[in-house]
Write a protein that holds these residues in place. Structure first.
Motif, PDB file in Angstrom:
ATOM      1  N   HIS A  49       0.822  -1.214   0.000  1.00 11.05           N
ATOM      2  CA  HIS A  49       0.000   0.000   0.000  1.00 11.05           C
ATOM      3  C   HIS A  49       0.861   1.271   0.000  1.00 11.05           C
ATOM      4  CE1 HIS A  49      -3.801  -2.103   0.416  1.00 11.05           C
ATOM      5  NE2 HIS A  49      -3.197  -2.904   1.267  1.00 11.05           N
ATOM      6  N   ALA A  50       2.152   1.069  -0.255  1.00  5.90           N
ATOM      7  CA  ALA A  50       3.077   2.216  -0.333  1.00  5.90           C
ATOM      8  C   ALA A  50       2.892   3.156   0.861  1.00  5.90           C
ATOM      9  CB  ALA A  50       2.914   2.966  -1.650  1.00  5.90           C
ATOM     10  N   ARG A  51       2.997   2.569   2.070  1.00  6.22           N
ATOM     11  CA  ARG A  51       2.823   3.392   3.280  1.00  6.22           C
ATOM     12  C   ARG A  51       4.151   4.065   3.640  1.00  6.22           C
ATOM     13  NH1 ARG A  51      -0.675  -1.123   6.211  1.00  6.22           N
ATOM     14  NH2 ARG A  51      -2.677  -0.570   5.294  1.00  6.22           N
ATOM     15  N   PHE A  52       4.282   5.280   3.191  1.00  9.40           N
ATOM     16  CA  PHE A  52       5.515   6.028   3.449  1.00  9.40           C
ATOM     17  C   PHE A  52       5.697   6.302   4.944  1.00  9.40           C
ATOM     18  CE2 PHE A  52       4.585   6.741  -0.968  1.00  9.40           C
ATOM     19  CZ  PHE A  52       5.826   6.747  -1.572  1.00  9.40           C
ATOM     20  N   ASP A  53       4.583   6.228   5.706  1.00  9.77           N
ATOM     21  CA  ASP A  53       4.680   6.509   7.141  1.00  9.77           C
ATOM     22  C   ASP A  53       4.836   5.238   7.981  1.00  9.77           C
ATOM     23  OD1 ASP A  53       2.190   5.511   6.659  1.00  9.77           O
ATOM     24  OD2 ASP A  53       1.087   7.037   7.786  1.00  9.77           O
ATOM     25  N   SER A  54       5.103   4.109   7.337  1.00 17.95           N
ATOM     26  CA  SER A  54       5.311   2.864   8.081  1.00 17.95           C
ATOM     27  C   SER A  54       6.542   3.019   8.998  1.00 17.95           C
ATOM     28  CB  SER A  54       5.554   1.716   7.090  1.00 17.95           C
ATOM     29  OG  SER A  54       6.351   0.721   7.669  1.00 17.95           O
ATOM     30  N   PRO A  55       6.404   2.714  10.300  1.00 19.01           N
ATOM     31  CA  PRO A  55       7.552   2.882  11.205  1.00 19.01           C
ATOM     32  C   PRO A  55       8.779   2.081  10.749  1.00 19.01           C
ATOM     33  CG  PRO A  55       5.536   2.445  12.446  1.00 19.01           C
ATOM     34  CD  PRO A  55       5.180   2.284  11.003  1.00 19.01           C
ATOM     35  N   GLN A  56       8.544   0.862  10.235  1.00 24.09           N
ATOM     36  CA  GLN A  56       9.696   0.046   9.796  1.00 24.09           C
ATOM     37  C   GLN A  56      10.379   0.690   8.588  1.00 24.09           C
ATOM     38  OE1 GLN A  56       6.807  -1.149  10.729  1.00 24.09           O
ATOM     39  NE2 GLN A  56       7.020  -3.096  11.798  1.00 24.09           N
ATOM     40  N   VAL A  57       9.553   1.237   7.692  1.00 22.90           N
ATOM     41  CA  VAL A  57      10.112   1.873   6.491  1.00 22.90           C
ATOM     42  C   VAL A  57      10.866   3.143   6.892  1.00 22.90           C
ATOM     43  CG1 VAL A  57       9.533   3.042   4.320  1.00 22.90           C
ATOM     44  CG2 VAL A  57       8.423   0.873   4.905  1.00 22.90           C
ATOM     45  N   ILE A  58      10.294   3.909   7.810  1.00 23.83           N
ATOM     46  CA  ILE A  58      10.963   5.145   8.244  1.00 23.83           C
ATOM     47  C   ILE A  58      12.308   4.814   8.914  1.00 23.83           C
ATOM     48  CG2 ILE A  58      10.817   7.076   9.889  1.00 23.83           C
ATOM     49  CD1 ILE A  58       7.797   7.186   9.208  1.00 23.83           C
ATOM     50  N   ALA A  59      12.316   3.763   9.750  1.00 23.75           N
ATOM     51  CA  ALA A  59      13.577   3.367  10.409  1.00 23.75           C
ATOM     52  C   ALA A  59      14.606   2.946   9.354  1.00 23.75           C
ATOM     53  CB  ALA A  59      13.316   2.228  11.390  1.00 23.75           C
ATOM     54  N   PHE A  60      14.139   2.253   8.334  1.00 25.01           N
ATOM     55  CA  PHE A  60      15.039   1.834   7.242  1.00 25.01           C
ATOM     56  C   PHE A  60      15.602   3.064   6.519  1.00 25.01           C
ATOM     57  CE2 PHE A  60      15.170   0.778   2.607  1.00 25.01           C
ATOM     58  CZ  PHE A  60      16.307  -0.001   2.629  1.00 25.01           C
ATOM     59  N   LEU A  61      14.731   4.013   6.211  1.00 25.90           N
ATOM     60  CA  LEU A  61      15.165   5.227   5.505  1.00 25.90           C
ATOM     61  C   LEU A  61      16.215   5.982   6.320  1.00 25.90           C
ATOM     62  CD1 LEU A  61      11.894   6.826   4.041  1.00 25.90           C
ATOM     63  CD2 LEU A  61      13.485   5.213   3.027  1.00 25.90           C
ATOM     64  N   GLN A  62      15.996   6.027   7.632  1.00 23.62           N
ATOM     65  CA  GLN A  62      16.950   6.751   8.482  1.00 23.62           C
ATOM     66  C   GLN A  62      18.317   6.060   8.459  1.00 23.62           C
ATOM     67  OE1 GLN A  62      14.671   6.889  12.074  1.00 23.62           O
ATOM     68  NE2 GLN A  62      13.699   8.840  11.531  1.00 23.62           N
ATOM     69  N   MET A  63      18.282   4.730   8.440  1.00 22.47           N
ATOM     70  CA  MET A  63      19.545   3.982   8.391  1.00 22.47           C
ATOM     71  C   MET A  63      20.237   4.209   7.039  1.00 22.47           C
ATOM     72  SD  MET A  63      21.459   2.256  10.282  1.00 22.47           S
ATOM     73  CE  MET A  63      20.477   1.768  11.679  1.00 22.47           C
ATOM     74  N   VAL A  64      19.450   4.197   5.953  1.00 20.22           N
ATOM     75  CA  VAL A  64      20.015   4.443   4.619  1.00 20.22           C
ATOM     76  C   VAL A  64      20.642   5.845   4.576  1.00 20.22           C
ATOM     77  CG1 VAL A  64      19.421   4.805   2.168  1.00 20.22           C
ATOM     78  CG2 VAL A  64      18.502   2.827   3.399  1.00 20.22           C
ATOM     79  N   GLU A  65      19.964   6.793   5.190  1.00 18.54           N
ATOM     80  CA  GLU A  65      20.455   8.181   5.193  1.00 18.54           C
ATOM     81  C   GLU A  65      21.844   8.260   5.827  1.00 18.54           C
ATOM     82  OE1 GLU A  65      16.858  10.866   5.743  1.00 18.54           O
ATOM     83  OE2 GLU A  65      18.317  11.619   7.198  1.00 18.54           O
ATOM     84  N   GLN A  66      22.040   7.468   6.892  1.00 18.77           N
ATOM     85  CA  GLN A  66      23.331   7.523   7.603  1.00 18.77           C
ATOM     86  C   GLN A  66      24.421   6.723   6.898  1.00 18.77           C
ATOM     87  OE1 GLN A  66      22.958   6.231  11.735  1.00 18.77           O
ATOM     88  NE2 GLN A  66      20.849   6.943  11.689  1.00 18.77           N
TER      89      GLN A  66
END
Ligand SMILES: Cc1cc2nc3c(=O)[nH]c(=O)nc-3n(C[C@H](O)[C@H](O)[C@H](O)COP(=O)(O)O)c2cc1C
Length: 197
Positions: A49-66
Motif C-alpha cells: 500500500h506504499a505506506r511512506f509513514d510505516s515505522p519500519q520503512v521510516i527506520a530503514f530510511l533513516q539507516m540508509v540516510e546515515q
C-alpha cells in the motif's frame, strides 16, 4: 564506515541472501559496520500500500540516510529484479542514494539473464541518484550451496573470488567517497579558521 545491505528475495531460504551474508562477513572483517535488511521482513501491507509513514520503512530510511554505501541483492525474477524489492525501493525518496556507493548483486537460474542487473536494477538505483554504482555481481544458482547441518553455506571458488574483488573495490570507493557536509558545518569551519567569504 556504515553499509546497509538489502536482500530482495521474498523466500526465507534464499540464495541471494547467502551471497549477501558472505558479503557482510567479508566487509565486517575489514572493519565495516553492516546493518542488514531483508525485504520480506517489512510488513507486506506497508509495502503493497506504499505506506511512506510505516515505522519500519521510516527506520530503514533513516539507516540508509546515515549509510556510506548500500549493497542490494536480488533474485532474477522474470528477467528483472524481484517485485518485492521494487515495492521497498519505491518508498525511498528521490535522492536517497546521493553521496552513496552502491554494489548490486543478483542471483539467477540462468546465465542468460546475467544482464538483468544492468538493464533493470541499475536504472532504478540511478534514479535514486546513487553517486557511484559498481559493476555488480551475477551468480548462478549452482555456484551457491545452502548450509546443511553443521556445514555452513558456501560459494563456488570463482564466485567467492569475484565477490572479494568487488568488495575490495567497494571498500576503496567508500574510503574516497566525498562526505556531505552537515548543515552549518561549512560556516562553523570558516568561523573557526577565522576566514570570511
Ligand atoms: C518467480 C521466479 C521467477 C524466476 N525468473 C528467473 C528468470 O527470469 N531468470 C533466471 O535466470 N532465473 C529466474 N528464477 C530463478 C531465480 O532467480 C534463482 O533461483 C535465484 O537464485 C533465487 O534467489 P533467492 O533464492 O534469493 O530467491 C526465477 C525464480 C522464480 C521463483
Amino acid at each position: 564506515m556504515l553499509v546497509v545491505s538489502v536482500g530482495g528475495s521474498p523466500s526465507a531460504r534464499s540464495r541471494s541472501a547467502v551471497v549477501l551474508e558472505r558479503a557482510r562477513q567479508l566487509l565486517q572483517a575489514r572493519g565495516v559496520e553492516v546493518v542488514s535488511y531483508q525485504v520480506r521482513e517489512f510488513p507486506a501491507e506497508d509495502l503493497l500500500h506504499a505506506r511512506f509513514d510505516s515505522p519500519q520503512v521510516i527506520a530503514f530510511l533513516q539507516m540508509v540516510e546515515q549509510a556510506d554505501g548500500l549493497i542490494v541483492a536480488t533474485p532474477v525474477y522474470k528477467a528483472s529484479f524481484s517485485g518485492a524489492l521494487k515495492t521497498l525501493l519505491d518508498l525511498l525518496p528521490e535522492r536517497a542514494l546521493s553521496h552513496k556507493v552502491v554494489l548490486p548483486i543478483a542471483t539467477g537460474g540462468s546465465i542468460a539473464h546475467m544482464l538483468a542487473v544492468d538493464y533493470a536494477l541499475k536504472p532504478v538505483l540511478a534514479a535514486l541518484k546513487a553517486q557511484e554504482m559498481l559493476q555488480g555481481i551475477f551468480a548462478e544458482d549452482n555456484q551457491i550451496t545452502y548450509a546443511e547441518g553443521s556445514t555452513p553455506a558456501s560459494l563456488a571458488p570463482v564466485l567467492e573470488q569475484r565477490l572479494e574483488g568487488a568488495l575490495e573495490e567497494f571498500h576503496q570507493a567508500l574510503a574516497r567517497r566525498p562526505r556531505p557536509l552537515a548543515p552549518g558545518q561549512l560556516s562553523r569551519s570558516l568561523i573557526e579558521a577565522r576566514w570570511s567569504i
